[in-house]
Design an enzyme around this catalytic site. Structure first.
Site, PDB file in Angstrom:
ATOM      1  N   LYS A 116       0.821  -1.217   0.000  1.00 36.21           N
ATOM      2  CA  LYS A 116       0.000   0.000   0.000  1.00 36.21           C
ATOM      3  C   LYS A 116       0.852   1.262   0.000  1.00 36.21           C
ATOM      4  O   LYS A 116       2.024   1.248   0.355  1.00 36.21           O
ATOM      5  CB  LYS A 116      -1.001  -0.041   1.164  1.00 36.21           C
ATOM      6  CG  LYS A 116      -2.148  -1.014   0.815  1.00 36.21           C
ATOM      7  CD  LYS A 116      -3.312  -0.971   1.747  1.00 36.21           C
ATOM      8  CE  LYS A 116      -4.410  -1.895   1.163  1.00 36.21           C
ATOM      9  NZ  LYS A 116      -5.440  -2.218   2.125  1.00 36.21           N
TER      10      LYS A 116
ATOM     11  N   ARG B 275      -3.234 -10.376   4.159  1.00 39.38           N
ATOM     12  CA  ARG B 275      -3.587 -10.439   2.727  1.00 39.38           C
ATOM     13  C   ARG B 275      -2.424  -9.814   1.963  1.00 39.38           C
ATOM     14  O   ARG B 275      -2.167  -8.624   2.114  1.00 39.38           O
ATOM     15  CB  ARG B 275      -4.893  -9.663   2.518  1.00 39.38           C
ATOM     16  CG  ARG B 275      -5.393  -9.602   1.093  1.00 39.38           C
ATOM     17  CD  ARG B 275      -6.660  -8.738   1.030  1.00 39.38           C
ATOM     18  NE  ARG B 275      -7.179  -8.661  -0.314  1.00 39.38           N
ATOM     19  CZ  ARG B 275      -6.725  -7.821  -1.244  1.00 39.38           C
ATOM     20  NH1 ARG B 275      -5.741  -6.995  -0.963  1.00 39.38           N
ATOM     21  NH2 ARG B 275      -7.257  -7.820  -2.444  1.00 39.38           N
TER      22      ARG B 275
END
Ligand code: PMM
Length: 278
Positions: A204, A248
């Site tokens: 991210k 994840r």
């Protein structure tokens, strides 16, 4: 949990797995790298993304789910649509990953309840196009906790077994980079809510910001997504140590090793519990 985004525009791997055979092979590779399950998504949720229609989402994800289930792989479906969740479950998906935590589609909780599948409820305030306009919190951790509790209550009210609920604090969703770090510093609080916790930091932007360098002409340059893997594995270690159930990630190998390191260390720290289990 390994990620396969069957999308043209995800920030992390957009466009790479748009063809079903490539996506299926990638899912198989993720399991070979150490993933226990594979998350299939057909709709990008990167900041600013606009929604696609439900038929297009189904066209992208269902063949991939079928292909991976045929390989004996445990599959979750990353969707905010109840109709997609239902058809994914019919195609063999064993888990629903709803980034809106049931807030986008009022039928989602009932689908999960009826199917009896585990469901990930992520902390969510608004669709991707506008989510970064909703980053005000009076107290970040308290507000996320309260809002997640509302989502849990709605799920249980719709008949979802509390034991099937997995929570996710939603890194990057209605959160600034700084707020993501505060969330990561308080993972134990979210684990303490009494449900399994999923953490999804992989590649991210806040990692790209942390690791930013400078271009030859002096401009700050974010570290590109595919070079955020070592930082992702570091966060896996932190999440596992805090008691998270799942991470994840896009490249599971380093994270799978990190989880094994933490599990081994925990065994050292709590030898009596392990001895009794043996
Ligand atoms: N983030 C993305 C997609 N799906 N699901 C859960 N449960 N939590 C997340 O934080 C999350 C998610 C966006 O990242 P991607 O484009 O790399 O898939």
């Amino acid at each position: 949990m390994g990620v396969v985004n069957v999308t043209p525009d995800s920030f992390s791997d957009g466009g790479r797995w748009l063809d079903a055979p490539d996506a299926i092979q990638h899912g198989v590779d993720l399991v070979a790298q150490g993933a226990d399950l594979v998350d299939i998504g057909g709709e990008s949720t990167r900041p600013g993304a606009t929604r696609i229609d439900g038929d297009e989402e189904l066209r992208r994800v269902i063949p991939v789910i079928r292909g991976l289930v045929a390989e004996g792989i445990t599959v979750s479906v990353d969707t905010m649509r109840a109709s997609t969740a239902r058809q994914a479950i019919d195609a063999g998906a064993l888990l629903v990953n709803d980034v809106s935590g049931g807030r986008s589609d009022p039928d989602m909780m009932a689908i999960a309840a009826r199917a009896g599948t585990p469901i990930v409820l992520m902390h969510w305030r608004e669709h991707s196009a506008a989510m970064q306009n909703h980053t005000h919190y009076d107290d970040l951790v308290e507000d996320i906790t309260r809002e997640l509790t509302v989502q849990v209550d709605a799920a249980v009210g719709a008949g979802v077994d509390p034991g099937q609920i997995i929570l996710d604090p939603g890194l990057g969703f209605s959160k600034t980079g700084e707020q993501n770090w505060t969330v990561l510093a308080h993972l134990e609080t979210f684990v303490g809510l009494g449900h399994r916790l999923l953490v999804a930091a992989s590649r991210k932007r806040f990692l790209g910001e942390l690791l930013a360098g400078t271009s030859p002409d002096g401009e700050e340059q974010l570290r590109p997504p595919d070079r955020r893997e070592d930082a992702t594995a570091a966060i896996t270690t932190i999440a596992a140590a805090a008691g998270a159930w799942c991470v994840r990630v896009h490249e599971p190998s380093a994270s799978a090793d990190a989880v094994r390191v933490v599990a081994r260390l925990e065994r050292e720290l709590t030898p009596q519990v392990w001895k009794e289990a043996e």
